[in-house]
Design a protein around this motif. Structure first.
Motif, mmCIF file in Angstrom:
data_model
loop_
_atom_site.group_PDB
_atom_site.id
_atom_site.type_symbol
_atom_site.label_atom_id
_atom_site.label_comp_id
_atom_site.label_asym_id
_atom_site.label_seq_id
_atom_site.Cartn_x
_atom_site.Cartn_y
_atom_site.Cartn_z
ATOM 1 N N VAL A 114 4.313 -18.294 -9.093
ATOM 2 C CA VAL A 114 3.874 -17.260 -9.945
ATOM 3 C C VAL A 114 2.573 -16.926 -10.031
ATOM 4 O O VAL A 114 2.341 -15.566 -9.905
ATOM 5 N N ALA A 115 1.700 -17.720 -9.919
ATOM 6 C CA ALA A 115 0.316 -17.443 -9.828
ATOM 7 C C ALA A 115 -0.196 -16.834 -8.300
ATOM 8 O O ALA A 115 -0.861 -16.019 -8.536
ATOM 9 N N VAL A 116 0.641 -17.368 -7.308
ATOM 10 C CA VAL A 116 0.028 -16.790 -6.088
ATOM 11 C C VAL A 116 0.737 -15.158 -5.899
ATOM 12 O O VAL A 116 0.057 -14.517 -5.607
ATOM 13 N N ALA A 117 2.026 -15.018 -6.582
ATOM 14 C CA ALA A 117 2.687 -13.661 -6.587
ATOM 15 C C ALA A 117 1.706 -12.745 -7.527
ATOM 16 O O ALA A 117 1.635 -11.733 -7.174
ATOM 17 N N ALA A 118 1.264 -13.348 -8.775
ATOM 18 C CA ALA A 118 0.490 -12.380 -9.512
ATOM 19 C C ALA A 118 -0.835 -12.197 -8.841
ATOM 20 O O ALA A 118 -1.269 -11.064 -9.175
ATOM 21 N N SER A 119 -1.378 -12.953 -8.142
ATOM 22 C CA SER A 119 -2.666 -12.653 -7.790
ATOM 23 C C SER A 119 -2.668 -11.751 -6.479
ATOM 24 O O SER A 119 -3.321 -11.071 -6.252
ATOM 25 N N ALA A 120 -1.215 -11.863 -5.675
ATOM 26 C CA ALA A 120 -1.255 -11.003 -4.566
ATOM 27 C C ALA A 120 -0.830 -9.448 -5.291
ATOM 28 O O ALA A 120 -1.609 -8.628 -4.604
ATOM 29 N N LEU A 121 -0.272 -9.329 -6.442
ATOM 30 C CA LEU A 121 -0.065 -7.990 -6.988
ATOM 31 C C LEU A 121 -1.486 -7.355 -7.427
ATOM 32 O O LEU A 121 -1.685 -6.231 -7.260
ATOM 33 N N ARG A 122 -1.950 -8.466 -8.075
ATOM 34 C CA ARG A 122 -3.540 -7.923 -8.848
ATOM 35 C C ARG A 122 -4.260 -7.422 -7.631
ATOM 36 O O ARG A 122 -5.101 -6.215 -7.790
ATOM 37 N N ASP A 123 -4.330 -8.136 -6.312
ATOM 38 C CA ASP A 123 -4.992 -7.778 -5.163
ATOM 39 C C ASP A 123 -4.782 -6.225 -4.775
ATOM 40 O O ASP A 123 -5.502 -5.613 -4.231
ATOM 41 N N LEU A 124 -3.474 -6.070 -4.440
ATOM 42 C CA LEU A 124 -3.094 -4.896 -4.342
ATOM 43 C C LEU A 124 -3.406 -3.747 -5.136
ATOM 44 O O LEU A 124 -3.629 -2.550 -4.583
ATOM 45 N N ALA A 125 -3.280 -3.890 -6.234
ATOM 46 C CA ALA A 125 -3.575 -2.867 -7.550
ATOM 47 C C ALA A 125 -5.072 -2.610 -7.389
ATOM 48 O O ALA A 125 -5.474 -1.615 -7.564
ATOM 49 N N ARG A 126 -5.985 -3.347 -6.883
ATOM 50 C CA ARG A 126 -7.371 -3.379 -6.835
ATOM 51 C C ARG A 126 -7.940 -2.704 -5.600
ATOM 52 O O ARG A 126 -8.996 -1.996 -5.344
ATOM 53 N N LEU A 127 -7.085 -2.663 -4.609
ATOM 54 C CA LEU A 127 -7.568 -2.217 -3.116
ATOM 55 C C LEU A 127 -7.487 -0.628 -3.294
ATOM 56 O O LEU A 127 -6.550 0.042 -3.592
ATOM 57 N N PRO A 128 -8.731 -0.005 -3.121
ATOM 58 C CA PRO A 128 -8.570 1.461 -3.164
ATOM 59 C C PRO A 128 -7.824 2.045 -1.906
ATOM 60 O O PRO A 128 -8.150 1.568 -0.746
ATOM 61 N N ALA A 129 -7.297 3.006 -2.301
ATOM 62 C CA ALA A 129 -6.303 3.687 -1.165
ATOM 63 C C ALA A 129 -5.749 2.859 -0.402
ATOM 64 O O ALA A 129 -5.760 2.969 0.611
ATOM 65 N N ALA A 130 -5.015 1.884 -1.044
ATOM 66 C CA ALA A 130 -4.297 1.079 0.017
ATOM 67 C C ALA A 130 -3.149 1.591 0.822
ATOM 68 O O ALA A 130 -2.681 1.118 1.808
ATOM 69 N N GLU A 131 -2.891 2.797 0.380
ATOM 70 C CA GLU A 131 -1.814 3.835 1.145
ATOM 71 C C GLU A 131 -2.017 5.215 0.936
ATOM 72 O O GLU A 131 -2.289 5.713 0.026
ATOM 73 N N ALA A 132 -1.984 5.609 2.189
ATOM 74 C CA ALA A 132 -2.240 7.152 2.281
ATOM 75 C C ALA A 132 -1.025 7.891 1.899
ATOM 76 O O ALA A 132 0.086 7.582 2.403
ATOM 77 N N PRO A 133 -0.814 8.758 1.119
ATOM 78 C CA PRO A 133 0.629 9.323 0.586
ATOM 79 C C PRO A 133 0.949 10.404 1.438
ATOM 80 O O PRO A 133 2.232 10.575 1.857
ATOM 81 N N ASP A 134 0.149 10.741 2.351
ATOM 82 C CA ASP A 134 0.451 12.076 3.386
ATOM 83 C C ASP A 134 0.393 11.567 4.867
ATOM 84 O O ASP A 134 -0.595 12.011 5.402
ATOM 85 N N LEU A 135 1.344 10.992 5.062
ATOM 86 C CA LEU A 135 1.638 10.617 6.522
ATOM 87 C C LEU A 135 1.988 11.548 7.487
ATOM 88 O O LEU A 135 2.738 12.135 7.421
ATOM 89 N N PRO A 136 0.966 12.037 8.485
ATOM 90 C CA PRO A 136 1.312 13.053 9.424
ATOM 91 C C PRO A 136 2.600 12.665 10.374
ATOM 92 O O PRO A 136 2.448 11.289 10.586
ATOM 93 N N PRO A 137 3.267 13.438 11.077
ATOM 94 C CA PRO A 137 4.419 12.819 12.020
ATOM 95 C C PRO A 137 3.305 12.113 13.237
ATOM 96 O O PRO A 137 2.359 12.375 13.584
ATOM 97 N N LEU A 138 4.247 11.197 13.719
ATOM 98 C CA LEU A 138 3.859 10.350 15.010
ATOM 99 C C LEU A 138 3.992 11.049 16.211
ATOM 100 O O LEU A 138 5.170 11.630 16.501
ATOM 101 N N HIS A 139 2.935 11.511 16.891
ATOM 102 C CA HIS A 139 2.941 12.192 18.282
ATOM 103 C C HIS A 139 2.460 11.016 19.374
ATOM 104 O O HIS A 139 1.552 10.722 19.759
ATOM 105 N N LEU A 140 3.714 10.451 20.114
ATOM 106 C CA LEU A 140 3.274 9.532 21.222
ATOM 107 C C LEU A 140 3.331 10.390 22.326
ATOM 108 O O LEU A 140 3.825 11.519 22.495
ATOM 109 N N PRO A 141 2.321 10.226 23.268
ATOM 110 C CA PRO A 141 2.337 11.040 24.547
ATOM 111 C C PRO A 141 3.865 11.034 25.102
ATOM 112 O O PRO A 141 4.342 10.157 25.210
ATOM 113 N N VAL A 142 3.872 12.124 25.816
ATOM 114 C CA VAL A 142 5.135 12.576 26.527
ATOM 115 C C VAL A 142 5.344 11.611 27.463
ATOM 116 O O VAL A 142 4.563 11.181 28.385
ATOM 117 N N GLY A 143 6.589 10.986 27.550
ATOM 118 C CA GLY A 143 6.950 9.920 28.557
ATOM 119 C C GLY A 143 6.639 8.349 28.123
ATOM 120 O O GLY A 143 7.000 7.427 28.629
#
Lengths: 75, 177
Positions: free
Chosen positions: A42-71
């Motif tokens: 429980v302590a390991v999981a709790a510290s993982a959650l706390r670190d996630l909560a503290r990480l600034p901008a851990a995820e960008a909400p506005d993901l642009p589409p993926l453009h892989l080169p043609v071919g």
């Protein structure tokens, strides 16, 4: 406390248990391997959650589409 | 979806399965973009993001499915972000950003992002009631008593959900590693 006080473990880590309950849980933990293992997990999981909560901008909400080169995509 | 979806995605990517790169982008793209924006300006971050996932696809056969997909992708992102900062030929050399990225601290930060993404994915696999309680406690910083009032359930229910959720999360993180 009768039985295993597993449900009090998150509150114990958060410092939210009333002192008497915390003392009772502590006493139980001293003699119970299973609950000590649960506390560790429980302590390991709790510290993982706390670190996630503290990480600034851990995820960008506005993901642009993926453009892989043609071919290149499934070449 | 099912347990081990993360490592499963990595295995399908490594096998060159069609669609795996798009799933990988959908799952990890937001985290990689959040990471890149920390070091390079917004518009450049999106370019670097595209390059990172192109490289992920090109080098998929170098990925070891036994290791963390997040950590591998973040390692690539970190290298491409360093390239991006070094590429600038302006008088203003972004020394601070480079130092933050390139050294041991930079490696550690990349690992934190990778871990955070694994944790978020594991959190998404919990039953809704458990995830709700954990989100309120660790992101909303509500006490368990406040959460019980908010949800209109007994304190004991909140405690049980918190315990089961954390216990399960620990299992998921242990096996997903």
């Amino acid at each position: 406390v009768t039985g295993h006080p597993q449900h009090d473990l998150p509150g114990l880590l958060l410092g939210e248990l009333p002192p008497a309950s915390a003392t009772a849980v502590d006493r139980h933990l001293a003699g119970c391997d299973a609950c000590r293992r649960d506390l560790a997990a429980v302590a390991v999981a709790a510290s993982a959650l706390r670190d996630l909560a503290r990480l600034p901008a851990a995820e960008a909400p506005d993901l642009p589409p993926l453009h892989l080169p043609v071919g290149g995509a499934y070449a | 979806v099912e347990q081990g979806a993360g490592s499963n995605l990595g295995a399908r990517l490594a096998a060159g399965e069609e669609g795996a790169i798009n799933e990988c982008y959908a799952a990890l793209g937001p985290m990689v973009l959040g990471y890149l924006r920390r070091f390079v300006p917004r518009d450049e971050a999106e370019d670097v993001l595209q390059r990172v996932f192109y490289e992920v696809w090109r080098n998929r056969d170098r990925y070891d499915p036994g290791r963390s997909l997040e950590a591998w992708v973040l390692g690539i992102a970190r290298k491409r972000a360093i390239d991006q900062l070094r590429r600038r030929r302006s008088n203003v050399v972004p020394i601070d950003e480079l130092r933050d990225l390139a050294g041991d601290d930079g490696r550690e930060l990349a690992e934190r992002y990778a871990r955070a993404s694994e944790v978020r994915r594991a959190l998404g696999r919990l039953p809704t009631e458990q995830r709700e309680v954990l989100t309120l406690a660790y992101f909303g910083e509500f006490t368990q008593t406040e959460i019980a009032e908010r949800l209109g359930v007994p304190l004991g229910t909140v405690k049980a959900r918190a315990f089961r959720g954390l216990r399960r999360l620990a299992d998921l993180l242990g096996t997903a590693g």
